[in-house]
Write a protein that holds these residues in place. Structure first.
Motif, short mmCIF file in Angstrom:
data_model
loop_
_atom_site.label_atom_id
_atom_site.label_comp_id
_atom_site.label_asym_id
_atom_site.label_seq_id
_atom_site.Cartn_x
_atom_site.Cartn_y
_atom_site.Cartn_z
N ALA A 1 0.83 -1.21 0.00
CA ALA A 1 0.00 0.00 0.00
C ALA A 1 0.86 1.26 0.00
O ALA A 1 0.58 2.23 -0.71
N CYS A 2 1.94 1.24 0.76
CA CYS A 2 2.81 2.42 0.87
C CYS A 2 3.45 2.81 -0.46
O CYS A 2 3.75 3.98 -0.70
N THR A 3 3.65 1.83 -1.33
CA THR A 3 4.28 2.09 -2.62
C THR A 3 3.29 2.59 -3.67
O THR A 3 3.69 3.03 -4.74
N GLY A 4 1.99 2.55 -3.36
CA GLY A 4 0.97 2.80 -4.37
C GLY A 4 0.50 4.23 -4.50
O GLY A 4 -0.50 4.51 -5.15
N SER A 5 1.21 5.18 -3.86
CA SER A 5 0.80 6.58 -3.87
C SER A 5 1.81 7.42 -4.65
O SER A 5 3.01 7.12 -4.65
N THR A 6 1.34 8.48 -5.27
CA THR A 6 2.21 9.42 -6.00
C THR A 6 2.46 10.70 -5.21
O THR A 6 3.09 11.63 -5.71
N LEU A 7 1.98 10.79 -3.96
CA LEU A 7 2.06 12.05 -3.21
C LEU A 7 3.50 12.49 -2.96
O LEU A 7 3.81 13.69 -3.06
N GLY A 8 4.39 11.56 -2.64
CA GLY A 8 5.77 11.93 -2.38
C GLY A 8 6.44 12.55 -3.59
O GLY A 8 7.20 13.54 -3.47
N ILE A 9 6.15 12.01 -4.76
CA ILE A 9 6.71 12.57 -6.00
C ILE A 9 6.21 13.98 -6.23
O ILE A 9 6.98 14.90 -6.56
N PHE A 10 4.93 14.21 -6.02
CA PHE A 10 4.35 15.55 -6.23
C PHE A 10 4.94 16.56 -5.25
O PHE A 10 5.19 17.71 -5.61
N CYS A 11 5.16 16.12 -4.03
CA CYS A 11 5.75 16.99 -3.02
C CYS A 11 7.18 17.37 -3.40
O CYS A 11 7.58 18.54 -3.34
N LEU A 12 7.97 16.38 -3.81
CA LEU A 12 9.36 16.62 -4.21
C LEU A 12 9.44 17.59 -5.38
O LEU A 12 10.24 18.54 -5.37
N VAL A 13 8.64 17.36 -6.42
CA VAL A 13 8.70 18.20 -7.61
C VAL A 13 8.23 19.62 -7.30
O VAL A 13 8.81 20.60 -7.79
N SER A 14 7.21 19.76 -6.47
CA SER A 14 6.70 21.10 -6.14
C SER A 14 7.73 21.89 -5.35
O SER A 14 7.95 23.08 -5.61
N TYR A 15 8.38 21.25 -4.39
CA TYR A 15 9.45 21.95 -3.66
C TYR A 15 10.61 22.30 -4.59
O TYR A 15 11.22 23.37 -4.47
#
Length: 346
Positions: free
Chosen positions: A195-209
């Motif tokens: 389940a932890c691998t199935g989200s794109t939120l971390g990528i969006f956070c990294l790119v936005s910063y």
């Protein structure tokens, strides 16, 4: 929330409208159908992801451009794999190579349909990949972020391959995959790690910063640590929680079904909530990340599908209590929103 409704969502829909028009031009009927359905049924994924563009400062428009294109790839491929007659892991791996290439500006685009009959999308998937690449290519210091986006993107792609193969192969593959990561996460079960691998939120956070100009190696490391595994895991476990009855009826894999009983599931969800809260305290813009955290809980638990789950009311009450007042605020507001907008569901 004012900025989200007035400044983010309209731009998200502007980008989505572009991809809808582009999808209408896909020559192959099956690919065209899945591309259009993935946007129609999963618009809320891009809306939610688009909120991260608030971290990008003056480059918010570019952040939205990346987020919408990357999430559209994810949703489109999910449709292709879920509704595919193919059970070929090579096919799923090649399709999801597009998500790796989208995060790597110097990778050439490929024929991502090489292992399936339906191939002619008129360049739709390649255009989505190149849109992501163009945003990242124009940013200084993407090399700082790339190891972290690539790690999260690779884990996401691995999950999609393992969970879509023949039914009898799915669990053994997922368990074997987790064995290679268990040393890093001994406190997780294989289905929680998945389940932890199935989200794109971390990528969006990294790119936005990155687009904000505030990125350095320390921040990149902290974003990955704060989002993976617990924030991302909470996101996807909530998604699976509300889909339990639907998945059971359709015979689809649901990670929540592997908890021994509901009390264990409540306890583990509470653990993910607490760990997420602890990890995001170490990020800048702490109030923003807390809003995302509590908003996820409130909005998912307010979904109409929860009302069809056995003991759903008690589960909601317990998790809202652990999650805090703002989660309850999002829960009540989302319930009201559903009453005003009949038929809408997360």
């Amino acid at each position: 929330m004012f900025h989200v409704y007035r400044g983010v969502f309209p731009k998200v829909h502007q980008e989505l409208n572009h991809w809808i028009e582009r999808a209408k031009e896909i020559p192959n009927e099956e690919l065209r159908t899945q591309a259009l359905m993935s946007i129609k049924d999963k618009t809320f994924h891009c809306e939610g992801g688009g909120i991260y563009s608030l971290l990008a400062g003056s480059n918010r428009k570019e952040a939205i451009r990346f987020i919408v294109a990357y999430q559209t790839i994810s949703d489109y491929l999910d449709n292709l794999c879920d509704r595919s007659t193919s059970m070929d892991p090579d096919d799923f791996r090649m399709l999801h190579q597009s998500m790796i290439d989208a995060l790597t500006p110097d990778h050439p685009v490929k024929n991502y349909y090489a292992y399936r009959e339906d191939q002619n999308d008129g360049g739709y998937l390649q255009d989505l990949v190149e849109t992501c690449q163009s945003v990242l290519r124009d940013v200084d210091d993407y090399s700082i972020v790339h190891p972290y986006t690539l790690k999260l993107g690779s884990l996401y792609s691995d999950l999609q391959v393992h969970k879509h193969v023949k039914e009898e192969e799915r669990i053994p593959r997922l368990q074997n995959w987790f064995e290679g990561h268990q040393r890093d996460w001994p406190g997780l079960e294989w289905y929680e790690f998945s389940a932890c691998t199935g989200s794109t939120l971390g990528i969006f956070c990294l790119v936005s910063y990155l687009l904000s100009g505030r990125m350095d190696k320390g921040l990149a490391q902290q974003v990955e640590k704060s989002y993976f595994p617990f924030m991302q895991g909470l996101h996807i476990l909530l998604d699976y929680y509300i889909d339990q009855q639907e998945d059971e009826e359709e015979g689809d894999l649901n990670f929540c079904s592997y908890y021994a009983h509901e009390d264990e599931m409540k306890e583990r969800f509470s653990y993910f909530v607490e760990q997420t809260h602890e990890e995001i305290q170490l990020l800048p813009d702490r109030a923003f990340h807390q809003m995302i955290h509590e908003g996820l809980v409130g909005m998912y638990l307010a979904d109409r599908k929860v009302g069809r789950l056995a003991n759903g009311k008690n589960f909601v009450k317990g998790l809202l209590k652990v999650s805090g007042r703002k989660a309850t605020f999002f829960y009540l507001n989302t319930k009201m929103y559903h009453k005003l907008k009949p038929g809408r569901s997360l």
